[in-house]
Design a protein around this motif. Sequence first.
Motif, short mmCIF file in Angstrom:
data_model
loop_
_atom_site.label_atom_id
_atom_site.label_comp_id
_atom_site.label_asym_id
_atom_site.label_seq_id
_atom_site.Cartn_x
_atom_site.Cartn_y
_atom_site.Cartn_z
N ASP A 5 1.23 -11.41 8.45
CA ASP A 5 1.57 -12.83 8.43
C ASP A 5 2.35 -13.12 7.15
O ASP A 5 2.54 -12.24 6.31
N PRO A 6 2.88 -14.35 7.00
CA PRO A 6 3.68 -14.65 5.80
C PRO A 6 2.99 -14.32 4.48
O PRO A 6 3.61 -13.82 3.54
N GLU A 7 1.68 -14.58 4.41
CA GLU A 7 0.95 -14.25 3.19
C GLU A 7 0.95 -12.75 2.96
O GLU A 7 1.09 -12.27 1.82
N GLY A 8 0.80 -11.98 4.05
CA GLY A 8 0.80 -10.54 3.94
C GLY A 8 2.16 -9.99 3.54
O GLY A 8 2.26 -9.02 2.77
N VAL A 9 3.23 -10.59 4.06
CA VAL A 9 4.58 -10.18 3.70
C VAL A 9 4.81 -10.40 2.20
O VAL A 9 5.34 -9.53 1.50
N LEU A 10 4.39 -11.56 1.71
CA LEU A 10 4.53 -11.84 0.28
C LEU A 10 3.70 -10.87 -0.55
O LEU A 10 4.12 -10.41 -1.61
N TRP A 11 2.52 -10.52 -0.04
CA TRP A 11 1.66 -9.57 -0.74
C TRP A 11 2.33 -8.20 -0.87
O TRP A 11 2.34 -7.60 -1.94
N ILE A 12 2.93 -7.70 0.24
CA ILE A 12 3.62 -6.41 0.19
C ILE A 12 4.79 -6.47 -0.79
O ILE A 12 5.01 -5.56 -1.60
N ARG A 13 5.54 -7.57 -0.73
CA ARG A 13 6.69 -7.72 -1.63
C ARG A 13 6.24 -7.65 -3.09
O ARG A 13 6.82 -6.94 -3.91
N THR A 14 5.17 -8.38 -3.40
CA THR A 14 4.65 -8.40 -4.77
C THR A 14 4.11 -7.03 -5.17
O THR A 14 4.33 -6.56 -6.29
N LEU A 15 3.42 -6.38 -4.23
CA LEU A 15 2.83 -5.07 -4.51
C LEU A 15 3.88 -4.03 -4.85
O LEU A 15 3.78 -3.33 -5.88
N VAL A 16 4.91 -3.90 -4.01
CA VAL A 16 5.90 -2.84 -4.24
C VAL A 16 6.70 -3.11 -5.51
O VAL A 16 7.06 -2.17 -6.23
N LYS A 17 6.96 -4.38 -5.80
CA LYS A 17 7.66 -4.70 -7.04
C LYS A 17 6.79 -4.35 -8.26
O LYS A 17 7.30 -3.85 -9.28
N ARG A 18 5.49 -4.60 -8.14
CA ARG A 18 4.59 -4.26 -9.24
C ARG A 18 4.51 -2.75 -9.43
O ARG A 18 4.51 -2.25 -10.57
N LEU A 19 4.42 -2.01 -8.33
CA LEU A 19 4.37 -0.55 -8.42
C LEU A 19 5.62 -0.01 -9.11
O LEU A 19 5.54 0.89 -9.95
N ALA A 20 6.78 -0.55 -8.74
CA ALA A 20 8.02 -0.11 -9.37
C ALA A 20 8.04 -0.49 -10.85
O ALA A 20 8.47 0.30 -11.70
N ALA A 21 7.55 -1.69 -11.17
CA ALA A 21 7.52 -2.14 -12.57
C ALA A 21 6.62 -1.26 -13.42
O ALA A 21 6.83 -1.14 -14.64
N GLU A 22 5.63 -0.62 -12.79
CA GLU A 22 4.75 0.30 -13.50
C GLU A 22 5.39 1.67 -13.71
O GLU A 22 4.78 2.55 -14.31
N GLY A 23 6.61 1.83 -13.20
CA GLY A 23 7.33 3.09 -13.36
C GLY A 23 7.16 4.05 -12.21
O GLY A 23 7.58 5.20 -12.29
#
Length: 272
Positions: A178-196
């Motif tokens: 759902d939209p909340e889940g889509v936003l969660w995935i977006r935030t998650l993958v960006k955070r993972l990348a930001a962690e290197g």
Amino acid sequence: MRRTPSATIEGTGPGLATAPVQALNLTRSYGRRTVVANVSFSVRPGVVTGFLGPNGAGKSTTMRLLLGLEQPDSGHALINGRPYAALSRPLTEVGALLEARSFHKGRSARSHLLALAQAQGLPASRVEEVLTQVGLGAAGRRRAGGFSLGMAQRLGVASALLGDPAIVILDEPINGLDPEGVLWIRTLVKRLAAEGRTVLLSSHLMNEMAVTADHLLVIGAGRLLADCSTGEFIQRHTDAALYAATPEVARPALLEQAFLRLTASSAEYQAS
């Protein structure tokens, strides 16, 4: 030495020598049909790399080759410089989600993750940590076979993150969310990348990919068509006047147009 593929590839992707994920001249055929044709690319850490292509383009096969689930007819797929099969504890190096429901339907979410943890010598405490991380803490004892597609996707992401890997490969993780889940995935993958970490993400949702992916790999008819930044890709394949006149915040909507223009001749199924 990297051979130059026969197809013209846009952009200049990161060097292959030091990349955590490498495809080196991968080719895979089924009978007379070549699904992946001499594909070379690398995925670097610190950015979200989007993997795009029409249905039947070879995306899923390429991901399966990277993860050792299929063997190439020629070429090499390397994770941290080695084939996946050579990794002694693969979940601690690369986590992947390729199929949302790749679990025993009779097991609970917690039991599924615990079995994976035990097989890899991971502490049981990681199970609770990832269940909470993906929003399934309250559903951990439920039978996974009764999960909705969105919950199954979250469990798949939990499996991918279980070993705290530096490389994460996700195939269509937004499907069923759902939209909340889509936003969660977006935030998650960006955070993972930001962690290197090194993040490879496929999706058919162009607007979402435009705001999530920093770099794009585009495949069509089994050949790599583009390997460049998302901004460069959009600029190359939209009308110059339209691109110049479009506010920056609205440019993600142009990715779909750019994608369709580049891949139109390589789409397996087209309307007449």
